[in-house]
Scaffold this motif. Structure first.
Motif, PDB file in Angstrom:
ATOM      1  N   THR A 247      76.016  59.025  40.029  1.00 48.75           N
ATOM      2  CA  THR A 247      74.826  58.222  40.400  1.00 48.75           C
ATOM      3  C   THR A 247      74.223  57.550  39.160  1.00 48.75           C
ATOM      4  O   THR A 247      73.880  56.370  39.164  1.00 48.75           O
ATOM      5  CB  THR A 247      73.770  59.122  41.069  1.00 48.75           C
ATOM      6  OG1 THR A 247      74.372  59.836  42.147  1.00 48.75           O
ATOM      7  CG2 THR A 247      72.589  58.319  41.570  1.00 48.75           C
ATOM      8  N   VAL A 248      74.116  58.370  38.099  1.00 51.29           N
ATOM      9  CA  VAL A 248      73.542  57.808  36.852  1.00 51.29           C
ATOM     10  C   VAL A 248      74.453  56.730  36.284  1.00 51.29           C
ATOM     11  O   VAL A 248      74.005  55.688  35.816  1.00 51.29           O
ATOM     12  CB  VAL A 248      73.320  58.920  35.813  1.00 51.29           C
ATOM     13  CG1 VAL A 248      72.930  58.331  34.458  1.00 51.29           C
ATOM     14  CG2 VAL A 248      72.258  59.906  36.281  1.00 51.29           C
TER      15      VAL A 248
ATOM     16  N   GLN B  78      76.540  66.830  31.505  1.00 52.13           N
ATOM     17  CA  GLN B  78      76.262  68.194  31.968  1.00 52.13           C
ATOM     18  C   GLN B  78      75.854  68.230  33.435  1.00 52.13           C
ATOM     19  O   GLN B  78      75.729  69.290  34.027  1.00 52.13           O
ATOM     20  CB  GLN B  78      75.164  68.819  31.107  1.00 52.13           C
ATOM     21  CG  GLN B  78      75.637  69.143  29.700  1.00 52.13           C
ATOM     22  CD  GLN B  78      74.486  69.498  28.780  1.00 52.13           C
ATOM     23  OE1 GLN B  78      73.426  69.923  29.240  1.00 52.13           O
ATOM     24  NE2 GLN B  78      74.685  69.333  27.497  1.00 52.13           N
ATOM     25  N   PHE B  79      75.595  67.004  34.028  1.00 49.35           N
ATOM     26  CA  PHE B  79      75.171  66.997  35.431  1.00 49.35           C
ATOM     27  C   PHE B  79      76.357  67.309  36.329  1.00 49.35           C
ATOM     28  O   PHE B  79      77.515  67.186  35.935  1.00 49.35           O
ATOM     29  CB  PHE B  79      74.607  65.611  35.807  1.00 49.35           C
ATOM     30  CG  PHE B  79      73.300  65.281  35.151  1.00 49.35           C
ATOM     31  CD1 PHE B  79      72.894  63.959  35.028  1.00 49.35           C
ATOM     32  CD2 PHE B  79      72.472  66.268  34.626  1.00 49.35           C
ATOM     33  CE1 PHE B  79      71.682  63.637  34.428  1.00 49.35           C
ATOM     34  CE2 PHE B  79      71.272  65.949  34.024  1.00 49.35           C
ATOM     35  CZ  PHE B  79      70.872  64.621  33.924  1.00 49.35           C
ATOM     36  N   GLN B  80      76.014  67.577  37.613  1.00 47.10           N
ATOM     37  CA  GLN B  80      77.046  67.693  38.622  1.00 47.10           C
ATOM     38  C   GLN B  80      77.681  66.334  38.804  1.00 47.10           C
ATOM     39  O   GLN B  80      77.062  65.308  38.535  1.00 47.10           O
ATOM     40  CB  GLN B  80      76.424  68.129  39.962  1.00 47.10           C
ATOM     41  CG  GLN B  80      76.086  69.605  40.018  1.00 47.10           C
ATOM     42  CD  GLN B  80      75.539  69.980  41.369  1.00 47.10           C
ATOM     43  OE1 GLN B  80      75.200  69.125  42.197  1.00 47.10           O
ATOM     44  NE2 GLN B  80      75.433  71.276  41.627  1.00 47.10           N
TER      45      GLN B  80
ATOM     46  N   LEU C 199      74.708  52.602  36.919  1.00 47.24           N
ATOM     47  CA  LEU C 199      74.074  51.573  36.069  1.00 47.24           C
ATOM     48  C   LEU C 199      75.114  50.939  35.153  1.00 47.24           C
ATOM     49  O   LEU C 199      75.181  49.721  35.010  1.00 47.24           O
ATOM     50  CB  LEU C 199      72.945  52.217  35.244  1.00 47.24           C
ATOM     51  CG  LEU C 199      72.294  51.324  34.163  1.00 47.24           C
ATOM     52  CD1 LEU C 199      71.537  50.165  34.800  1.00 47.24           C
ATOM     53  CD2 LEU C 199      71.349  52.156  33.289  1.00 47.24           C
TER      54      LEU C 199
ATOM     55  N   LEU D  15      76.440  47.067  35.101  1.00 43.37           N
ATOM     56  CA  LEU D  15      76.374  46.237  33.881  1.00 43.37           C
ATOM     57  C   LEU D  15      77.762  45.761  33.475  1.00 43.37           C
ATOM     58  O   LEU D  15      77.918  44.635  32.987  1.00 43.37           O
ATOM     59  CB  LEU D  15      75.732  47.044  32.745  1.00 43.37           C
ATOM     60  CG  LEU D  15      74.222  47.261  32.915  1.00 43.37           C
ATOM     61  CD1 LEU D  15      73.709  48.298  31.929  1.00 43.37           C
ATOM     62  CD2 LEU D  15      73.450  45.965  32.742  1.00 43.37           C
TER      63      LEU D  15
ATOM     64  N   THR E  55      70.329  53.125  26.345  1.00 43.62           N
ATOM     65  CA  THR E  55      69.590  54.352  26.693  1.00 43.62           C
ATOM     66  C   THR E  55      70.541  55.351  27.345  1.00 43.62           C
ATOM     67  O   THR E  55      70.488  56.569  27.083  1.00 43.62           O
ATOM     68  CB  THR E  55      68.435  54.030  27.665  1.00 43.62           C
ATOM     69  OG1 THR E  55      67.732  52.900  27.183  1.00 43.62           O
ATOM     70  CG2 THR E  55      67.497  55.206  27.814  1.00 43.62           C
ATOM     71  N   LEU E  56      71.441  54.830  28.154  1.00 43.11           N
ATOM     72  CA  LEU E  56      72.430  55.686  28.825  1.00 43.11           C
ATOM     73  C   LEU E  56      73.346  56.356  27.810  1.00 43.11           C
ATOM     74  O   LEU E  56      73.647  57.554  27.905  1.00 43.11           O
ATOM     75  CB  LEU E  56      73.237  54.820  29.787  1.00 43.11           C
ATOM     76  CG  LEU E  56      74.081  55.555  30.827  1.00 43.11           C
ATOM     77  CD1 LEU E  56      73.229  56.443  31.688  1.00 43.11           C
ATOM     78  CD2 LEU E  56      74.818  54.542  31.710  1.00 43.11           C
TER      79      LEU E  56
ATOM     80  N   LEU F   8      71.721  59.153  26.144  1.00 44.53           N
ATOM     81  CA  LEU F   8      71.536  60.348  26.999  1.00 44.53           C
ATOM     82  C   LEU F   8      72.865  60.851  27.566  1.00 44.53           C
ATOM     83  O   LEU F   8      72.892  61.696  28.487  1.00 44.53           O
ATOM     84  CB  LEU F   8      70.604  59.997  28.167  1.00 44.53           C
ATOM     85  CG  LEU F   8      69.181  59.566  27.794  1.00 44.53           C
ATOM     86  CD1 LEU F   8      68.428  59.037  29.003  1.00 44.53           C
ATOM     87  CD2 LEU F   8      68.410  60.748  27.182  1.00 44.53           C
TER      88      LEU F   8
ATOM     89  N   ASN G 194      75.667  63.698  40.676  1.00 41.73           N
ATOM     90  CA  ASN G 194      74.524  63.200  39.919  1.00 41.73           C
ATOM     91  C   ASN G 194      74.970  62.311  38.770  1.00 41.73           C
ATOM     92  O   ASN G 194      74.370  61.276  38.486  1.00 41.73           O
ATOM     93  CB  ASN G 194      73.687  64.368  39.366  1.00 41.73           C
ATOM     94  CG  ASN G 194      72.956  65.091  40.478  1.00 41.73           C
ATOM     95  OD1 ASN G 194      72.548  64.486  41.469  1.00 41.73           O
ATOM     96  ND2 ASN G 194      72.802  66.394  40.334  1.00 41.73           N
TER      97      ASN G 194
ATOM     98  N   VAL H 284      74.004  63.575  30.529  1.00 39.67           N
ATOM     99  CA  VAL H 284      74.664  63.116  31.760  1.00 39.67           C
ATOM    100  C   VAL H 284      75.945  63.894  32.012  1.00 39.67           C
ATOM    101  O   VAL H 284      76.245  64.260  33.162  1.00 39.67           O
ATOM    102  CB  VAL H 284      74.951  61.601  31.667  1.00 39.67           C
ATOM    103  CG1 VAL H 284      75.782  61.124  32.846  1.00 39.67           C
ATOM    104  CG2 VAL H 284      73.652  60.814  31.605  1.00 39.67           C
TER     105      VAL H 284
END
Lengths: 420, 219
Positions: B193-194, B185-187, B197, B201, B175-176, B179, B190, B183
């Protein structure tokens, strides 16, 4: 730069959770399945070990000989019984060949056995002598082998056996004993036939003698006595009016004595050989004898004739007469009966059945089979023996049933045309 | 640029399987070598990308290459451990097809400097399916795949730990990876943080690979 939105987080969370739970779930299922499988295997292993232990106990403790050998005859495993029998350790035997325990002259048989068993045509049974202690002792083994098949291929041979040396020895002894017994029986039968023949001849001689004496008594002494009686009658007539009363009385007494002697002689003749059997027949003779018996002893005899017996042979008739005579004599001497019943009838096989029964003292048949100091017992025993011999000679059967205090019953059966 | 501690633990966790592999080097034969190489390449890639990140250099092209190597090595490993012949052939056949797709995507819709949204997601999906099939085969048989150890518990089998690690990694990350465009495009904070995961793993996978090397038996 945008921040992660709530939708983003939810999408990531749900997506990750969904896929990750699939992965974790699958791994967990695998581990649980593995644990269950191991547990089952452990249980099976425990059961298998227990079975192996029991089988091992049975294998080693059974008295029969159990073996497994390769198709070339190499011993793979044997049980304790074989090791004990051969006085060797089980481990020592493993790896040895069967041939090592046999005499060279049996090699060919073993080769035949190995080639037959390796073709897999069912089991093989046989006997083999085993040489022990360098041949100083030989034992015989009876065995039954069958091939062990795995994946369609014969991989070994297993079998069970038993030592039969002692059994063979017993069988040999038994056979020899049987042969000796057969010989003894044969000799005994021959002796029995001879005795029977002798008995027959003796009875025959006795009857002939009785006949001769009876005839001589009748023809000579009887005649003389009759003449004496006649002469006494003539003398009495001549002396009437001429002699004194005393002389006439003496003559009368002498005449009476002579008459008594004649009657006694007739009675003796009757006892020895009743001539009326030949002239009048067996039944009238029996009736006459029974009547005289009753007159003499005051014992009533109830005589019933339900069959004709005049067709019997002369020997059979005289034997029947003698048996009745002997039975009635025994009744006077031993039974002290108050009544006697004699019945002549037909038996189921078409022969004659004669029954003589009384209500006297009876006796124990077991006690009169052997000689005893009691003279009465011996007399009865000999009388009954005589009856049995006579019956045998005329091809009949006799059954004597008696109980002390309950009377006696004699059952005589004469079959048609079975005289010996 | 400050990375969270988990990132460093993730890099450090590469040493676990490599260390055990080296310590049992005599037992590392045939397919175990592929696993060792795979872990090694992964560790090197992480170090290189980290170095480039500290230098503010675009390190995505390194990851693109790593994804191709990852696919090839894992496909080779899975094909050798697969007992079903047609499946084995299919896995081997997928390598050139994936490589072609990878090449086309690099020169068209993905590019070298963007995230590997389609290629990595595709490989994640493919290996999720392959590991699921492989684990189901393990459940059904005593042996597991081709070349696996016989008559040992499944949790003492190298196959199990490799399949489990790969499955957890890709199911957790698919899923990561899908997306990843969003991701990137985030700061930074953030995104990091994402990405936690992924690092978690990765640590799990490295632990699984370490245990897989521990399961290697004397030959």
């Amino acid at each position: 730069m945008p921040a992660p939105t709530v939708n983003f987080w939810w999408t990531l969370l749900i997506g990750t959770a969904a896929f990750l739970s699939l992965g974790i779930g699958l791994v967990t299922v695998l581990l649980v399945h593995e644990r269950t499988k191991r547990k089952l295997e452990s249980e099976k292993t425990t059961i298998l070990r227990e079975s192996e232990r029991r089988y091992g106990d049975l294998f080693n403790n059974v008295t029969d000989l159990i073996y497994i050998h390769a198709i070339d005859g190499t011993i793979l495993t044997v049980n304790e019984s074989i090791a004990k029998l051969l006085c060797l350790d089980g481990q020592t035997l493993t790896g040895k060949s069967i041939q090592d325990f046999l005499h060279p002259r049996f090699r060919k048989q073993v080769e035949t056995y190995l080639s037959r068993i390796s073709t897999g045509t069912g089991h093989f049974e046989g006997r083999l002598p085993i040489y022990l202690n360098g041949g100083s002792k030989i034992i015989v083994i009876e065995f039954r082998s069958s091939p062990v098949v795995e994946s369609g291929k014969i991989v070994a041979v297993r079998g069970i056996g038993r030592e039969i040396t002692e059994r063979l020895s017993y069988e040999r002894s038994m056979r020899q004993s049987n042969i000796k017994l057969e010989k003894a029986l044969s000799a005994s039968r021959t002796m029995e036939r001879s005795l029977s023949e002798l008995s027959k001849q003796m009875i025959q001689f006795q009857e002939d003698d009785h006949k001769r004496i009876s005839r001589e008594l009748h023809d000579e002494i009887g005649q003389i006595l009759t003449t004496i009686t006649f002469n006494m009658e003539i003398l009495k007539r001549d002396l009437e009016g001429k002699a004194s009363d005393g002389i006439l009385r003496r003559v009368d007494e002498s005449q009476s004595l002579a008459q008594d002697v004649i009657e006694s002689v007739h009675q003796v003749i009757g006892e020895l050989r009743p001539v009326s059997i030949d002239e009048l027949g067996i039944l009238p003779t029996l009736r006459k004898y029974i009547h005289e018996f009753t007159e003499r002893t005051r014992i009533p005899v109830f005589f019933t004739e339900e069959a004709v017996i005049e067709h019997l042979s002369a020997n059979q008739k005289i034997s029947v007469y003698r048996i009745v005579q002997e039975a009635l004599t025994n009744i006077i001497k031993h039974a002290h009966a108050s009544a006697v019943r004699i019945t002549i009838g037909r038996c189921h096989a078409g022969g004659l059945a004669i029954q003589i029964s009384d209500d006297g003292y009876g006796f124990d048949p077991q006690k009169i089979t052997v000689v005893s100091p009691d003279a009465a017992n011996n007399s009865l025993r000999l009388g009954l023996l005589g009856m049995r011999e006579r019956v045998k000679l005329i091809g009949g059967e006799i059954a004597i049933d008696s109980t002390p205090g309950a009377g006696t019953e004699i059952n005589l059966t004469i079959f048609n045309r079975r005289e010996e | 640029m400050k990375l969270p501690l988990i990132a460093y633990i993730d890099i450090l966790s590469n040493a676990f399987p490599l260390g055990v592999g080296v310590s049992r080097w005599k037992r590392v034969k045939s397919e175990a070598i592929i696993v060792f190489v795979f872990v090694g390449v992964g560790a090197v890639t992480e170090l290189i990308t980290l170095f480039m990140a500290f230098r503010n250099l675009n390190n995505l092209w390194v990851l693109h290459i790593y994804h191709l190597i990852e696919y090839v090595l894992l496909a080779l490993l899975f094909s050798r451990w697969q007992s079903v012949p047609w499946l084995r052939f299919l896995i081997k056949l997928s390598i050139p097809f994936y490589a072609l797709f990878w090449l086309i995507s690099k020169w068209t819709f993905e590019g070298w400097t963007g995230p590997a949204t389609y290629t990595h997601t595709l490989s994640a999906a493919i290996f999720t399916i392959l590991t699921t099939v492989a684990l189901i085969q393990l459940i059904r048989s005593d042996h597991g795949g081709k070349g696996s150890e016989h008559h040992v518990p499944v949790y003492q089998s190298m196959h199990f730990w490799v399949f489990a690690g790969v499955l957890l990694y890709f199911t957790g990350n698919v899923t990561l990876f899908l997306l990843i465009d969003t991701v990137t495009q985030f700061q930074f904070l953030n995104a990091v943080t994402v990405w936690t995961l992924h690092w978690v793993l990765s640590i799990v996978v490295n632990v699984c690979f370490m245990v897989s090397f521990l399961c290697l038996r004397r030959q």
